[in-house]
Design an enzyme around this catalytic site. Structure first.
Site, PDB file in Angstrom:
ATOM      1  N   LYS A 110       0.836  -1.214   0.000  1.00 43.80           N
ATOM      2  CA  LYS A 110       0.000   0.000   0.000  1.00 43.80           C
ATOM      3  C   LYS A 110       0.864   1.254   0.000  1.00 43.80           C
ATOM      4  CE  LYS A 110      -4.209  -1.994   1.797  1.00 43.80           C
ATOM      5  NZ  LYS A 110      -4.981  -2.325   2.996  1.00 43.80           N
ATOM      6  N   LYS A 192      -7.116  -9.157 -12.627  1.00 44.88           N
ATOM      7  CA  LYS A 192      -8.053  -9.411 -11.530  1.00 44.88           C
ATOM      8  C   LYS A 192      -8.908  -8.163 -11.299  1.00 44.88           C
ATOM      9  CE  LYS A 192      -8.306  -9.953  -6.620  1.00 44.88           C
ATOM     10  NZ  LYS A 192      -7.851  -9.700  -5.326  1.00 44.88           N
ATOM     11  N   LYS A 195     -10.797  -2.683  -7.127  1.00 44.27           N
ATOM     12  CA  LYS A 195     -10.972  -1.223  -7.063  1.00 44.27           C
ATOM     13  C   LYS A 195      -9.676  -0.517  -7.408  1.00 44.27           C
ATOM     14  CE  LYS A 195     -12.592  -1.564  -3.064  1.00 44.27           C
ATOM     15  NZ  LYS A 195     -13.442  -2.195  -2.079  1.00 44.27           N
TER      16      LYS A 195
END
Ligand code: ADP
Ligand code: TRP
Length: 323
Positions: A110, A192, A195
């Site tokens: 992240k 895949k 979001k």
């Protein structure tokens, strides 16, 4: 056997979330004692607009109800409605070695994607451990990407038990239930669906919007007449997951023989998606028309969840000498 899982309200739910997670939640609620929640405290790491977060929490709660989670059979709640979670999180964080969190792949990923390296993001797995341990969960259905967080949950529980629960363990050790056999739903670009890739089809978009989005599916330039390999085509992969068996067989045969264009497959996929979620869409409209019912479900879920949570938190507080 107690089942527990959470889903972050970081945007509208997409069809990958449905096949990969929610459908299993619905199946498991019949067999067992199930707790499902909207993980709004976790979403604070990424959603920084108060009105938007409030909207997402409400949307996801309604989506879950519309998709078949039944508050009579499962405890359905919002994470932050159970403040005991945050208190337990501190007790756990006090015994969690830095090194365990430093090795977490999801934190590193992240930060690499551009999220600021904040403490909340770093401590995310401890909050998740609190979510799970607070309800004495036995089984936690999650996607493969959550495996490491489940390992940390077990490690933290064992460590707390070792430090404070020598005579009698404080926490039950949960098992992950990794939904490996579940198909990875491809997104509009063939990767895949996620979001973070911006390639999603939202479950509750208007039918017209769904049909339009499906048209954007990226395909190659194989001519209509040419035979195509269905197994190598993500568009067919998606079609197969949602269309009726007979339609899948027919389209598959025409891929192999040649004579079917991607345009036709997209149109039929759009119809299949609209049909798959038609009933859920009607149920959703009912919930939207009755916000007081949603509020009642939320309040009742919080009350049941807190009753369970309180007992476990008291056990943990007593074990470490608080109160
Ligand atoms: P996103 O990748 O869109 O941010 P999340 O990570 O919030 O989705 O996923 C929530 C749940 O939905 C997880 O259990 C995850 O495994 C499942 N899920 C997400 N995307 C897919 C997909 N494309 N196929 C199957 N399951 C998925
Ligand atoms: N981290 C999970 C995800 O991103 C969501 C989550 C939060 C969760 N707390 C949990 C999942 C507890 C299972 C159990 O998908």
């Amino acid at each position: 056997m107690r089942i527990l899982s959470g889903i972050q309200p970081s945007g509208a739910l997409h069809i990958g979330n449905y096949l990969g997670a929610i459908r299993q939640y619905v199946a498991l609620q019949d067999a067992d004692d199930a707790y499902y929640f909207v993980a709004d405290l976790h979403a604070l790491t990424s959603v920084r607009d108060a009105a938007l977060l409030r909207q997402y929490v409400s949307d996801v709660l309604i989506d879950l109800l519309a998709l078949g989670l039944d508050p009579e059979r499962a405890v359905l709640f919002v994470q932050s409605d159970v403040p005991e979670t945050v208190e337990l999180s501190w007790l756990l964080t006090s015994v969690t070695p830095m090194g365990w969190l430093e090795k977490c792949v999801s934190y590193k990923e992240k930060v690499q994607q551009g999220l600021p390296a904040e403490h909340g993001l770093f401590a995310y797995p401890v909050l998740q451990a609190a979510d799970i341990l607070l309800y004495d969960a036995d089984l936690v259905p999650v996607g493969r990407d959550q495996k490491q967080h489940l390992e940390i949950t077990r490690d933290v529980a064992e460590r707390f038990n070792n430090v404070y629960g020598k005579k009698k363990p404080v926490f039950r050790l949960p098992e992950p239930y990794i939904l490996d056999s579940v198909a990875v739903v491809p997104g509009l670009d063939g990767r895949k669906m996620s979001k973070s890739y911006g390639n999603t089809i939202e479950i509750f978009d208007e039918p017209a919007a769904i049909r339009k989005k499906v048209k954007k599916f990226v395909t190659d330039s194989t001519p209509v007449e040419a035979p195509k390999d269905p197994d190598a085509d993500p568009l067919f992969g998606l079609f197969k997951l949602f269309a009726a068996k007979a339609d899948v067989a027919e389209v598959e045969r025409r891929y192999r023989e040649g004579g079917i264009g991607y345009g036709e497959v997209k149109t039929r996929l759009g119809e299949a998606l609209v049909a798959t979620f038609a009933e859920a869409r009607e149920r959703r409209a009912e919930w939207v028309a009755h916000p007081e019912r949603v509020a009642a479900v939320r309040a009742a879920g919080a009350e049941k969840a807190r009753a369970t949570a309180r007992a476990v938190l008291d056990r943990a507080r007593a074990a470490c000498g608080l109160g």
